[in-house]
Structures are given as structure tokens and as C-alpha cells.
Scaffold this motif. Structure first.
Motif, PDB file in Angstrom:
ATOM      1  N   GLY A  33       0.628  -1.222   0.020  1.00 26.07           N
ATOM      2  CA  GLY A  33       0.057   0.070  -0.044  1.00 26.07           C
ATOM      3  C   GLY A  33       0.801   1.244   0.034  1.00 26.07           C
ATOM      4  N   GLY A  34       1.876   1.137   0.868  1.00 26.73           N
ATOM      5  CA  GLY A  34       2.883   2.208   0.869  1.00 26.73           C
ATOM      6  C   GLY A  34       3.563   2.592  -0.666  1.00 26.73           C
ATOM      7  N   HIS A  35       3.882   1.453  -1.236  1.00 26.08           N
ATOM      8  CA  HIS A  35       4.365   1.553  -2.230  1.00 26.08           C
ATOM      9  C   HIS A  35       3.522   2.259  -3.469  1.00 26.08           C
ATOM     10  N   SER A  36       2.144   1.869  -3.169  1.00 22.63           N
ATOM     11  CA  SER A  36       1.381   2.657  -4.073  1.00 22.63           C
ATOM     12  C   SER A  36       1.170   4.196  -4.001  1.00 22.63           C
ATOM     13  N   ILE A  37       1.212   4.212  -2.586  1.00 24.88           N
ATOM     14  CA  ILE A  37       1.497   5.834  -2.280  1.00 24.88           C
ATOM     15  C   ILE A  37       2.255   6.559  -3.055  1.00 24.88           C
ATOM     16  N   PHE A  38       3.491   6.176  -3.072  1.00 26.15           N
ATOM     17  CA  PHE A  38       4.537   6.609  -3.851  1.00 26.15           C
ATOM     18  C   PHE A  38       4.433   6.829  -5.232  1.00 26.15           C
ATOM     19  N   THR A  39       3.794   5.446  -5.708  1.00 24.03           N
ATOM     20  CA  THR A  39       3.596   5.272  -7.368  1.00 24.03           C
ATOM     21  C   THR A  39       2.605   6.473  -7.721  1.00 24.03           C
ATOM     22  N   HIS A  40       1.632   6.729  -6.761  1.00 27.36           N
ATOM     23  CA  HIS A  40       0.538   7.782  -7.129  1.00 27.36           C
ATOM     24  C   HIS A  40       1.244   9.004  -7.187  1.00 27.36           C
ATOM     25  N   MET A  41       2.104   9.218  -6.181  1.00 25.62           N
ATOM     26  CA  MET A  41       2.757  10.427  -6.095  1.00 25.62           C
ATOM     27  C   MET A  41       3.687  10.829  -7.268  1.00 25.62           C
ATOM     28  N   GLU A  42       4.136   9.696  -7.909  1.00 27.68           N
ATOM     29  CA  GLU A  42       4.980   9.852  -9.155  1.00 27.68           C
ATOM     30  C   GLU A  42       3.970  10.117 -10.444  1.00 27.68           C
ATOM     31  N   ASP A  43       2.792   9.368 -10.278  1.00 27.36           N
ATOM     32  CA  ASP A  43       1.861   9.696 -11.352  1.00 27.36           C
ATOM     33  C   ASP A  43       1.482  11.092 -11.364  1.00 27.36           C
TER      34      ASP A  43
END
Length: 326
Positions: free
Chosen positions: A269-279
């Protein structure tokens, strides 16, 4: 015994005192200045709290300055009774049993490959010259029993049944001190790709926590330090979730909480937060977010970098979670 006169005795005492002061002065000149001289009590409490069954960290605060140089002479693996072999280069020392000699060579390659990647994402790699001469000590333990025995040298207990890797660290007024990185062969050596993932994850912890300014009030949530470790250790990979998991995260995840309820929420889930930040803000926005967060904290970094609040970013991430659906 030949005796000396009163005047000669006074002169001798004066000379000895002067020599002692000279040595103290020279020692003081060689000692590094205190990096964290005014750590707030709230930050000390947070440091000591890092390490529960959800997290692959063991962290402690040492109120006393650590004398330099640090080096690796006192590493657990340096004890002949440990039965561990060593593989050493200019940046790393690997400790391992003979049965893992090939794995140690592979991990050495992976560790060197991680350095430019960590410099790029985290902002800095910490070489021995940055750590008062200390190289990164990495322990490769073949079985759960070996890993538990290893952990017993550093902790008074704990449940490490599901731990693939761990970073053991200390923060003192002298700075960040990495005691050890440990890899549990029960999980970490299941295949080469996962070995690399676990090692890079722990090396990310090393560089991340070494970058934080502990003179400020800090209370970073688990999704932040575990999420960035997953994001960095799996370059180019996007996490994915079942519909049930997405529903759980929308319900469970409070960005301001110390940690999310379930392991996968903090890591993947934390990985997805930073992926969303990059998006949303591109890779440079993510990197800038980390740099300001190290010095000013997470809420300030959201405001400074993205002109938003942590609560607003949380809402935006939850609304967009379906893009990670399997």
C-alpha cells in the motif's frame, strides 16, 4: 629512591598537566562535532518505537555520543566463535556461513548495483567516509533458527517468523549508526529476484534513516518508510491489489496514523502511495518531496512541494486506487 625538590615537583606537575591538556585538545580536534545535539523527546520516543511485528526495523536511541572512528572491528561477525566467513570490499562487509558463499557473491553484486539507484531516489548514498569509517555490515542467515539466534544478539525478544530482512540501527548525538542488515534465508533466498528486492529494501532503510534530520520533531508513519523502501527496491514495478484489498485500504488507511492495520497496507500500500505521487507529480516531484521531508517533516513537504495537505493527498489516492486493481 631518588627524591626531587619542591620546585622541581611543581614544574613536573605543571608539565604533565600541560601535556594532558594538549592530548585532550588534539582528541577534541579529531572528534566529529555532535550532529544531533538537541533531539526532541518526541523524536526519541519515535526512534525507540520503530520495530514491531509489522516492521522490519529495530531502532534505538543512544543518549551518549559514540566515539570515532566507528569502523567494523566490533561487528558480531568479527568474533571467531560466530563461525561466519567474511566477504569485504571498500563499502561492504558480508558475514555468512560457508554454505552461502555463492549467495554472498551475488549479494555483493546487488549491493553495488543499488548505490547509484539509491543516490538517485533517496538523494544520497552513505559511504564509509560519511559514517566515520564504518562499512555496511550485512549478515546472511540460512535458516529461521539462525536468524532468530542472530536477532537475539540485538533484541530482548520479538516475533521474527515472517521477517525476510531487517535493518538494525542506532541514533545518537553523534549521528546515524547502522548496526547491521540481516537477511533471513527462509524467505530472502527463495529466488534471486526476491533476494535483490529484500537487500535493496533494507539498504533503502539505511539511506533513508541516515538522511533524516533528528533535531526536529519527527513522527513519520510506517507507510512512508516502508512504502519508499518497496518503491525503491522494485524499480519500475507498479503494485496491484484485489478488489477486496482496495476496499480495505479505503476503509483502514489514515495517513496520519502511526501505521496501517495490515502488513500489506504499509508495504505494498505504501508502495502505491509513492507510485501515485510519481503519477501526479513526476519522479522529480517525488524526489523533492523526500528531500524536504528529511529536514522539515511530512506535512510541510506536502504543502511546500505540492501545495496540498496530507489529508487531501490521502483522499486523492483513495479515489484513484482502482488504477492498481488486478
Amino acid at each position: 629512591m631518588k627524591r626531587i625538590g619542591p620546585l622541581a615537583g611543581v614544574l613536573l606537575v605543571f608539565i604533565l598537566a600541560a601535556l594532558a591538556l594538549t592530548q585532550i585538545y588534539k582528541k577534541g580536534k579529531n572528534e566529529k562535532p555532535l550532529i544531533y545535539a538537541d533531539i526532541p523527546q518526541g523524536t526519541i520516543d519515535w526512534i525507540n518505537s520503530l520495530g514491531n511485528e509489522l516492521s522490519g526495523l529495530l531502532s534505538s536511541f543512544n543518549p551518549f555520543p559514540r566515539p570515532t572512528p566507528w569502523g567494523n572491528d566490533d561487528d558480531l561477525g568479527q568474533d571467531p566463535e560466530s563461525g561466519l566467513q567474511t566477504l569485504e570490499d571498500e563499502y561492504f562487509i558480508f558475514y555468512f556461513p560457508e554454505s552461502l558463499a555463492k549467495t554472498a557473491k551475488l549479494c555483493q553484486e546487488y549491493a553495488h548495483e543499488a548505490i547509484p539507484h539509491l543516490e538517485d531516489i533517496i538523494g544520497k548514498y552513505y559511504y564509509p567516509a560519511d559514517m566515520n569509517g564504518r562499512k555496511v555490515p550485512i549478515y546472511l542467515l540460512p535458516t529461521q533458527k539462525d536468524f532468530e539466534k542472530f536477532m537475539g544478539k540485538f533484541s530482548g525478544g520479538g516475533n521474527y517468523e515472517r521477517t525476510a530482512g531487517i535493518t538494525i540501527q542506532e541514533i545518537s548525538p553523534s549521528g546515524y549508526f547502522l548496526k547491521a542488515i540481516g537477511l533471513n534465508g527462509r524467505y530472502a533466498f527463495s529466488d534471486e529476484a526476491y533476494t535483490k528486492n529484500v537487500l535493496w529494501h533494507e539498504m533503502t532503510h539505511y539511506c533513508f534513516f541516515a538522511s533524516v534530520d533528528y533535531n526536529q520533531q519527527i513522527d513519520l508513519p510506517m507507510w512512508c518508510y516502508e512504502g519508499i523502501a518497496e518503491y525503491t527496491s522494485l524499480p519500475g514495478e507498479r503494485p496491484s491489489f484485489s478488489e477486496k484489498e482496495i476496499k480495505m485500504m479505503r476503509s483502514d488507511c489514515d495517513f496520519s496514523a502511526e501505521y496501517f492495520p495490515y502488513v500489506f497496507e504499509n508495504y505494498t500500500g505504501g508502495h502505491s502511495i509513492f507510485t501515485h505521487m510519481e503519477d501526479e507529480y513526476q519522479i522529480e516531484g517525488l524526489k523533492n518531496f523526500l528531500q524536504i521531508m528529511y529536514e522539515k517533516g511530512i506535512s510541510y513537504s506536502f504543502k511546500k512541494n505540492f501545495s496540498t495537505t496530507i489529508q487531501a493527498f490521502e483522499s486523492d489516492w483513495k479515489a484513484d486506487l482502482d488504477k492498481f486493481k488486478k
